[in-house]
Each structure stands twice: as C-alpha cells, then as structure tokens.
Enzyme design. Structure first.
Site, short mmCIF file in Angstrom:
data_model
loop_
_atom_site.label_atom_id
_atom_site.label_comp_id
_atom_site.label_asym_id
_atom_site.label_seq_id
_atom_site.Cartn_x
_atom_site.Cartn_y
_atom_site.Cartn_z
N PRO A 188 0.97 -0.83 0.22
CA PRO A 188 0.13 0.36 -0.45
C PRO A 188 1.09 1.14 0.14
O PRO A 188 1.98 1.55 0.82
CB PRO A 188 -0.81 0.10 0.99
CG PRO A 188 -0.70 -1.88 1.41
CD PRO A 188 0.45 -2.30 1.33
N CYS A 189 0.48 2.08 -0.86
CA CYS A 189 0.62 3.39 -0.62
C CYS A 189 1.60 4.37 0.36
O CYS A 189 2.20 5.33 0.90
CB CYS A 189 0.18 4.56 -1.94
SG CYS A 189 -1.16 5.07 -1.81
N GLN A 190 0.75 4.07 1.60
CA GLN A 190 0.58 4.30 3.35
C GLN A 190 2.04 4.33 3.18
O GLN A 190 2.71 4.22 4.17
CB GLN A 190 -0.24 3.73 3.77
CG GLN A 190 -1.77 4.58 3.83
CD GLN A 190 -2.57 3.39 2.41
OE1 GLN A 190 -1.95 2.72 2.00
NE2 GLN A 190 -4.02 3.19 3.12
#
Length: 500
Positions: free
Chosen positions: A102-104
């Site tokens: 995930p980009c988080q």
C-alpha cells in the site's frame, strides 16, 4: 540449485500446467482477476483487511475459509502460508508473484536505502518503509518465482527523495532477475478511468533477456493535470539521479497505429438502471442507514448496451446474469438539488455557489410567507446548514466533481469508502453520486464479481484495486514471455536427432 528449480518450473508449464500466482496485498482481487482471465491459476493471496480477504476468497476460491482468513504479511512467513493451505514445498509452489505494498508505506520514508535494509533480517522493525516492502521481497526470496509484477502510485518513484522501484530493482537484480518499471494510464487499456500507476515487471534471467509492457489499445489526450503529476513522479529520473546505464525505468509503450478513443463514463455505466435520487427520496424508498449489497436490481432491457458494458456483463466466469446486487447509493438529501444544478466538470467552488443560490432562494421564499429570518439568528444558521455544505470553498476545490459523460472518469480512490463526492453522476436527472456497481464498472470489474461487506467497504475495495483490464493486459504480456521461455527450454533440452 536455483537453475534446476527454474528449469523445473518452466518444464511444468511446458506440460500444459497453468502458471501459479501468489497475490500479495491482494485486496478484493483486481490483479487476480486479470491474471485469472489470462490463464493463470490464483493459488493463494495475502491480504490483511478481513472484508477484502473475504471478497478475494469468494471470487477465486469459492469462499473457502482457509483463503478468506486475513493475513498480515509482516507476521505470516512463506512456510506458514503454504503449510496452512497445503500447497507443498515453498520453492516449488509458486510461479508468479504479483501485488503492491500500500502507498501508505511511504508516509515516513527514512534516509536508508531499501538495498541496505534488505540485508538486515529484522529490517521492518527498524525502518517503516521496509515494514511492507521487506516482507514482500522475503516472499520473492522464498518462492523464487519466474516472474514478478509490482504496482503502486506514481509518487513511489519520488517519495522523500527516494525512487523506491529503482531500489527494488537493485535488490531483484542481485537475486538474478531482470527488472524494469514504467507508468501506465488505465484509459489507454480500455478502462473508463484516467488512473496513472507505476508497474514493475521482473523475470528471472533464465526466462527473458528483455522486458516488454503492453501496448495501448485505446487513446486519449489526457488533461494537463496528469502530465504534471507524471513530471513530479519522474523528477528524480529527469534530474539525472539515476544514469541511463543504471536506471531501470522505461518509457510507456506508444501506440503502433490508429486506436479507438478511450471508453467514456456513459459507455461504462449508461446501461445501468436509473436511480433518480430526488424521486426515490420523495417516495420514501431512499432512507438513511447501512446499505447492504444483497438486493438484485434487474437490468433494464430498454437501455442501450455499449461494447464495454457488454464485456462487463459477459466476462468469462463472472457473468452478470439477471442483474446486479450492488446498485446502491449514498443518502445525501441536502445535496441532491446541488448535484442537479452542477455542470459536468464542476468542482466544489461551483457546487458551493449553487448551494448558496438555493439558500438565498429559500430565504426569499420563507420571507414572502411572512417569516422574518434575521442573519446571524439560530433560524438563519439552521436554514443555511440544511442547504449549504460546511466546507470552505476556498480550501477544498477538488472535494466535489461532477463527471463528464463523454470522457473517462477521474481516478477512483479508496476515499469513496468515506464519501463519493469526487464522482457525482453526469446525469442531472439522477442527481446523485455513483453507486457501488457504477464504481466497479468504472474500475472494469465485471458485473458478476461479488464484493463482501456493506456499501462503504465495497467502495474502499474498489478504489484500492488495480483495474482488472489493466491487469489483464499485463498478464497477457507476462504469459507470452513465459511461453517463449518454455519454447526455448524445450528446444535446448530436446535430444539430438540421430544421424547417418
């Protein structure tokens, strides 16, 4: 030993067996869906969100409880995964690994490079960037796949001064892989959505000597904002932080001939039954409360069906049948009149102006009826709140957007799980935000694909997914490379013909 293992996997594919895929950070299964259609077998997945994991299991493993269990990749080791699912010996089990952290994961990027982190067995405990990338690479190390596909947001190429996919390529090259990455926009691959993402492909060096990305099937002149975002993502490469000889980035494939125009929003969702929000509200059939996805909405045979909509209805293994089960919308009684007055392309500043005009009109109406409402009074404030949204129109210009009918939609985001104002239906008569199934159509999920959970959870799963048609284009390219490798191996291992 690695050489023998790779050859063993290639020979297995030569026997006609489909390549086996492990989908990491699978979500509900956008990548899995594209790979499944291209002839791959989805052997397993790893997904931490319980509702998304349940959706993936329902669509690819008939709801099997073992596959539906949510798994944390930082805690579940490859050996534990194969043992739990009875898949066999780790190194023999998987041919292709797909997915994208995930980009988080990039929210707190430090100064250390992933290549240095990868040398530390407990790296994810010390560097937040490695928390999700390091286990991903651990799975690659354990399963020794023939091919790898990684997906992420464009900003991953320029996050905190780091080009993360370039660092991933350095690690994979050390492990014997050939690697390249690029930026692809889904509108060029038949998806009715302008969604830009980074894709990285890697092959074991015994598989291929070059890497190809799929050629576009459609064409559109993207709005200027997409060019600007791409330039930001490419900033480190453009500035020469990676030299031509060391950089694994390649330009996206260009069109090789005249292409049909990109699929529009109307072509994607125009055949679905109308949901006129104001009429439903007046009738009392649209109420506040949780929206379940278990009510069948029959197709309307009177509505024209585009080629794209027909594909979504007839996707092999995910046909639509008599109708859809998730054509549900948000309860937004304050905003339906605003939506009706907005023009395609309008954003929140325009919406705010329409709302204030409605408020002034209502104020004049109640004044004519003899009610004197003084500015600053509680009655004045209450009336305003009932009509005008509370957000500052100078600070949230992109919070709302009415879609264009004859263009692809803007990027579908996971934020749809919280509200859907970014995708207000282009049809002013319907005057609403898009339904769950319309979001799925814009993301290229076929009508027979089932989302577990309620409305908000389904929106979030759709927004987090890779568009299945993009996944399908990439999967076909990877399948062709694997078949070519198999043909070469077969020739190399064939016994020499007897002579004389």
């Amino acid at each position: 030993m690695a050489h023998a293992l790779i050859n063993q996997k290639i020979l297995r594919l030569n026997s006609g067996a489909p390549p086996r895929v492990l989908d990491l950070f699978s979500g509900c299964g956008g990548l899995s869906l594209g790979f499944s259609r291209a002839g791959f077998t989805i052997a397993s997945s790893v997904e931490n969100d319980p509702v998304a994991a349940a959706s993936h299991a329902r669509n690819f493993h008939a709801g099997d409880r073992g596959h539906a269990e949510p798994l944390d990749i930082t805690r579940v080791k490859p050996r534990q995964l194969v043992r739990k699912l009875g898949l066999g010996r780790v190194a023999d089990t998987i041919d292709v690994i797909i997915g994208g952290p995930p980009c988080q994961a990039f929210a707190r990027v430090g100064r250390s490079k992933l290549r240095e982190i990868d040398d530390h067995p407990e790296a994810f405990r010390h560097d937040p960037r490695a928390k999700l990338f390091s286990p991903y690479l651990d799975y690659v190390r354990a399963f020794k796949p023939l091919a790898i596909l990684m997906e992420n947001v464009p900003d991953v190429m320029n996050f905190g001064g780091h080009n993360v996919p370039q660092e991933v390529c350095e690690i994979l090259e050390d492990r014997g892989y050939l690697c390249a990455y690029t930026l692809l926009n889904s509108a060029f691959y038949g998806v009715p959505q302008m969604r830009e993402r980074m894709f990285l492909i890697a092959y074991h060096r015994e598989i291929a000597s070059s890497i190809l990305f799929p050629e576009p099937t459609h064409w559109i002149d993207l709005p200027s904002g997409y060019t600007g975002s791409r330039n930001v993502a490419l900033k480190l490469i453009s500035a020469g932080h990676e030299t031509d000889s060391s950089c694994n980035y390649v330009d996206p494939p260009g069109a090789t001939g005249p292409l049909p125009p990109a699929v529009t929003a109307h072509e994607a969702i125009g055949d679905l039954p109308e949901l006129q929000a104001r009429k439903l509200l007046k009738e009392g059939s649209l109420k506040r409360g949780a929206r379940r996805l278990d009510q069948l909405t029959a197709y309307d045979p009177a509505r024209p069906v585009s080629n794209y909509a027909r594909e979504m209805k007839t996707w092999p293994g995910f046909e639509g049948g008599a109708g859809i089960y998730d054509h549900v919308i948000r309860f937004l009684p304050r905003d339906y009149e605003i939506f009706a007055r907005m023009s395609p392309g309008d954003q929140y500043p325009e919406a705010y102006e329409h709302a204030f005009a409605l408020f002034r009109s209502k104020l004049e109406e109640v004044t004519r009826m003899g009610q004197n409402i003084i500015p600053g009074s509680s009655e004045y404030d209450e009336l305003r709140r009932s009509i005008v949204p509370p957000y500052d129109h100078t600070k949230f210009p992109n919070k709302w957007r009415k879609m264009w009918r004859d263009m692809p939609a803007r990027t579908i985001m996971a934020h749809l799980g919280k509200d859907s104002y970014s995708h207000i239906h282009y049809d002013s008569e319907q005057a609403r935000t898009i339904s769950v199934r319309e979001a799925a159509r814009l993301q290229s999920f076929p009508d027979g694909f089932i989302f577990e959970g309620a409305m908000n959870q389904a929106f979030r799963q759709i927004g987090n997914a890779v568009p299945p048609l993009v996944a399908f284009a990439l999967a076909k390219t990877i399948m062709n490379t694997l078949k070519e490798a198999g043909s070469r191996t077969q020739k190399d291992t064939a016994p020499l013909a007897e002579t004389g």
